[in-house]
Design an enzyme around this catalytic site. Structure first.
Site, PDB file in Angstrom:
ATOM      1  N   ASP A  84      16.974  -2.798  20.965  1.00 16.45           N
ATOM      2  CA  ASP A  84      17.733  -2.998  19.988  1.00 16.45           C
ATOM      3  C   ASP A  84      18.487  -1.817  19.784  1.00 16.45           C
ATOM      4  O   ASP A  84      18.219  -0.788  20.022  1.00 16.45           O
ATOM      5  CB  ASP A  84      16.874  -2.957  18.836  1.00 16.45           C
ATOM      6  CG  ASP A  84      17.824  -3.422  17.188  1.00 16.45           C
ATOM      7  OD1 ASP A  84      18.778  -4.120  17.473  1.00 16.45           O
ATOM      8  OD2 ASP A  84      17.369  -2.744  16.114  1.00 16.45           O
ATOM      9  N   HIS A 180      22.990  -2.588   7.597  1.00 15.94           N
ATOM     10  CA  HIS A 180      21.808  -2.100   7.715  1.00 15.94           C
ATOM     11  C   HIS A 180      21.249  -1.286   6.586  1.00 15.94           C
ATOM     12  O   HIS A 180      21.757  -0.808   5.707  1.00 15.94           O
ATOM     13  CB  HIS A 180      21.648  -1.112   8.943  1.00 15.94           C
ATOM     14  CG  HIS A 180      22.096  -1.681  10.408  1.00 15.94           C
ATOM     15  ND1 HIS A 180      23.322  -1.446  10.980  1.00 15.94           N
ATOM     16  CD2 HIS A 180      21.191  -2.368  10.822  1.00 15.94           C
ATOM     17  CE1 HIS A 180      23.007  -2.324  12.221  1.00 15.94           C
ATOM     18  NE2 HIS A 180      21.967  -2.842  12.115  1.00 15.94           N
ATOM     19  N   ALA A 210      19.577  -7.867   7.900  1.00 13.95           N
ATOM     20  CA  ALA A 210      19.146  -9.199   7.199  1.00 13.95           C
ATOM     21  C   ALA A 210      17.969  -8.710   5.891  1.00 13.95           C
ATOM     22  O   ALA A 210      18.025  -9.443   5.084  1.00 13.95           O
ATOM     23  CB  ALA A 210      18.516 -10.149   7.872  1.00 13.95           C
ATOM     24  N   SER A 211      17.355  -7.296   6.037  1.00 16.85           N
ATOM     25  CA  SER A 211      16.631  -7.236   4.850  1.00 16.85           C
ATOM     26  C   SER A 211      17.599  -7.241   3.556  1.00 16.85           C
ATOM     27  O   SER A 211      18.823  -6.353   3.590  1.00 16.85           O
ATOM     28  CB  SER A 211      15.925  -5.701   4.898  1.00 16.85           C
ATOM     29  OG  SER A 211      15.276  -5.778   6.247  1.00 16.85           O
ATOM     30  N   ASN A 230      17.839 -10.194  12.401  1.00 14.92           N
ATOM     31  CA  ASN A 230      17.275  -8.808  12.520  1.00 14.92           C
ATOM     32  C   ASN A 230      16.617  -8.363  11.293  1.00 14.92           C
ATOM     33  O   ASN A 230      17.405  -8.155  10.146  1.00 14.92           O
ATOM     34  CB  ASN A 230      18.067  -7.692  13.074  1.00 14.92           C
ATOM     35  CG  ASN A 230      18.577  -7.776  14.628  1.00 14.92           C
ATOM     36  OD1 ASN A 230      18.057  -9.037  15.318  1.00 14.92           O
ATOM     37  ND2 ASN A 230      18.993  -7.077  15.486  1.00 14.92           N
TER      38      ASN A 230
END
Ligand code: 13P
Ligand code: ZN
Length: 283
Positions: A84, A180, A210-211, A230
């Protein structure tokens, strides 16, 4: 465990309208927790590591890949291991030499032309190893670089066509308002940008950061061509919460007790992620 090629994994996901979760874990307990849920729900998964996760340990990529594979061997899962946010070409080269069978080069910090040119050079180097590229600026903290969440630059549709055509990347990470880490404001994804990208690109697209996104956003993204999603912060926070609770509950607890409780917290989070991605029963 079956190690699956990410190209096949994501093309399948794109074809059938679901996404594969790509989760950043670097500990035995966190990796096992993720894979345990994937086995139970028969969900494909990408376990990924970024240079910031590995370098802080002072261990080689190879050791961490071996750890993930060894844990994976205990579960009946379809899994891929992916680098990543390789922000330097050297990160990607080192990763391939160490055995990563799927990589990301993130040149999104560069000018469009430099990003395209270097991504194309890395693609040559990759040979058969699938390559994820990124265009536009995902807010928040990315790899080892820090940006403000307000500093968002959406992926340009015409640039995306040229970038994918000339660099021949296998997957494209897009910037559509995603960021992020923890969203400081309610996230607002620009689906009209994604819709245009989906109309002109035929490779799978990747959603970073995606959090903290809602289930509705995740599902809408998948409908519009997102095939890899992710998740780092949500999973890591769950792990830390489990560890913290255990320490508060029994201050003299040994580390294995804390870490296994962290794993239990990850399991709940992972179940939610798999259901949002719609990949249950797809492995
Ligand atoms: P989050 O930490 O916001 O989930 O982002 C994960 C990610 O994009 C990893 O590359
Ligand atoms: Zn990311």
């Amino acid at each position: 465990m079956k190690i699956v090629n990410t190209r096949e994994m994501l093309e399948e996901a794109k074809k059938y309208g679901y996404a594969v979760p790509a989760v950043n874990v670097d500990q035995i307990d966190s990796t096992a927790a993720v894979l345990r849920v994937c086995e139970r729900l028969r969900a494909p998964v990408i376990v990924q590591l970024s240079p910031v996760q590995t370098d802080s340990k002072g261990l080689t990529y190879k050791t961490l890949i071996q750890m993930i594979e060894a844990v994976g061997a205990e579960f009946a899962v379809n899994m891929a291991i992916h680098l990543d946010h390789g922000t330097e070409p050297e990160d990607v080269k080192r990763a391939i030499k160490s055995g990563f069978a799927s990589v990301m080069y993130d040149g999104s910090n560069l000018s469009f032309h430099d990003n395209k040119r270097i991504t194309g050079e890395i693609k040559e180097y990759c040979g058969e190893v699938p390559l994820e590229g990124e265009l536009g600026v995902v807010g928040g903290q990315e790899g080892s670089q820090k940006r403000g969440t307000g500093d968002v630059l959406y992926t340009d549709v015409e640039e995306a066509v040229e970038y994918v055509r000339d660099s021949r990347v296998d997957f494209l990470a897009v910037a559509i308002g995603n960021a992020h880490g923890i969203y400081r404001q309610k996230p607002k994804l620009h689906f009209h940008v994604l819709e245009k990208l989906n109309a002109v690109l035929d490779i799978p697209m990747v959603l970073h950061g995606a959090s903290g996104l809602s289930e509705a956003d995740i599902k809408a993204g998948i409908q519009l061509g997102i095939s890899k999603i992710n998740f780092f912060t949500d999973v890591d926070k769950a792990f830390m919460e489990g560890i913290r609770r255990k320490m508060e509950e029994s201050p003299s607890v040994y580390s294995f007790g804390c870490l296994s409780n962290g794993g239990k917290y990850i399991e709940n989070q992972m179940e939610r992620i798999i259901r949002m991605c719609g990949c249950e029963g797809r492995a």
